[in-house]
Scaffold this active site. Structure first.
Site: not given
Length: 417
Positions: A259-261, A264
């Site tokens: 979900h992050c890299i 974001d």
């Protein structure tokens, strides 16, 4: 009264609830997903890093999960841990944050601490969350109640670092808000780091993940160049890593997941554009990493063409479809666009993953095999997308007529990206 209410009981919220209950805080969890609520209250976890035994211990300590928002009004601290996805056009989708904040707003009281942990762009806490809370209550953030941002640093599957021993950054709307947040997190984290304010704390999270995204893009691009130059990039990285200063190892892969890299940096890009500027290196890194699944498909076709076989009609085994080794997490996994690319070339697909019982792409399931070695032997090409520790890589490569190693984990007998 309870000490803490967590809004959103997923990969971020549930570990926070667990750690807080473990130190003796009275904790409730709020989630709109009735299945998640029922499962937790029955002692069943839906998160890799929180076991069923952990949930049972939380329940024994007084934890309860609920879909009733009224519980929020009984809490001294409320932490918002909802997803921050992207719209189809790649722009930030703050609907979950707005919904969670709107749900909380009628229950905010004097002296309450409200913390946003959902990853977002600088200014969200002050410009999105604060107005919703103040307009609904008539109270003032920083005066009547405390408001802060604290970036989550959950790393699924990481056995060495969890919530307790990972430094916790907090940034408040005012110094008083920062101190209130630091006091709370000091109960569940070994070290609390004070940011200048909410915007700096929000930017810190984007910086952490954008740093990784940019460096992964660098080695991904080098992997493509090195292949054309007949260079083993993984060996070059291993050699470079012996330098005791000025270098940190990043390794190529089939794409960036989680979900992050991959998500974001888009929040940073969006806010930069809103400020009439640009983060060109970040945008280029996104472009490179998004192109990696297509490159995997091209390399698959090249490897098969080496034995005179087209990709069309070839049986291709995908080994490991999660975005990360040793977890069941499929969020933003590059396996999905790889499946789309292989299907577009009319390849016959089968997958193996010990953590994934069903794998569906665009509504169409991918066939699953339970024996990876037998499936590798039967396939025309095996693509190693995720090197789970349970995999006997030597046995897989020995059994497979052809192997394309997208992780650089096999050192002989396989083609590298």
């Amino acid at each position: 009264m309870i000490d803490l209410a967590v809004i959103g009981l997923g990969y971020v919220g549930l570990p926070l609830a667990r750690e807080s209950a473990a130190v003796g805080l009275r904790v409730a969890g709020y989630d709109v997903n009735q299945r998640v609520v029922a499962g937790l209250n029955a002692g069943q976890s839906h998160v890799d890093d929180v076991s069923d035994a952990d949930v049972r211990a939380m329940l024994a300590a007084g934890f309860t999960a609920t879909a009733e928002a009224s519980v929020l009004g009984t809490a001294q601290v409320v932490v918002i841990c909802v997803p921050t996805p992207l719209h189809a056009d790649g722009t930030p989708d703050l609907a979950p944050v707005r919904l969670a904040t709107g749900t909380l707003a009628p229950h905010v009281g004097r002296g309450m601490l409200v913390v946003l942990e959902s990853t977002t762009y600088p200014g969200t806490t002050d410009e999105v969350v604060r107005p919703i809370l103040e307009q609904a209550t008539g109270l003032t953030a920083g005066g009547d109640f405390n408001l802060a941002f604290s970036p989550e640093r959950i790393d699924p599957g990481n056995k060495g670092f969890g919530l307790r021993n990972t430094p916790k950054v907090v940034g408040g709307l005012t110094p008083g808000c920062s101190q209130a947040a630091a006091t709370f997190y000091g109960k569940v984290c070994d070290r609390v780091v004070l940011a200048k304010g909410t915007r700096e704390a929000e930017m810190a999270k984007l910086l952490e993940n954008t740093y990784r995204n940019v460096n992964i893009a660098l080695v991904n691009e080098l992997a493509m160049v090195a292949h054309d130059m007949d260079v083993d990039l993984w060996d070059a990285i291993a050699c470079a890593a012996t330098k005791p200063f000025g270098f940190e190892s990043f390794r190529p892969g089939p794409g960036v997941g989680g979900h992050c890299i991959p998500v974001d940096p888009n929040y940073l890009i969006h806010q930069a554009h809103a400020a009439s500027t640009a983060v060109r290196l970040v945008e280029l890194a996104q472009e490179i990493n998004r192109a990696m699944p297509d490159y995997v498909v091209r390399r698959a076709a090249e490897v098969l063409s080496g034995i005179g076989k087209p990709l069309k009609g070839a049986t291709v085994l995908l080994a490991g479809v999660t975005y990360k080794a040793d977890v069941s997490d499929l969020r933003e996994t590059p396996a999905r666009p790889i499946v789309r690319g292989l299907r577009a070339e009319s390849a016959d697909l089968v997958y193996h993953d010990p953590y994934v019982d069903r794998f569906t792409v665009d509504g169409e399931p991918v066939g699953r095999t339970t024996s990876i070695v037998r499936a590798a032997a039967a396939a025309d090409l095996t693509i190693l997308l995720q090197a789970h520790t349970s995999y006997d890589l030597d046995a897989i490569v020995a059994a497979a007529p052809l192997t394309l190693d997208a992780r650089g984990c096999t050192r002989s007998g396989a083609e590298l990206l």
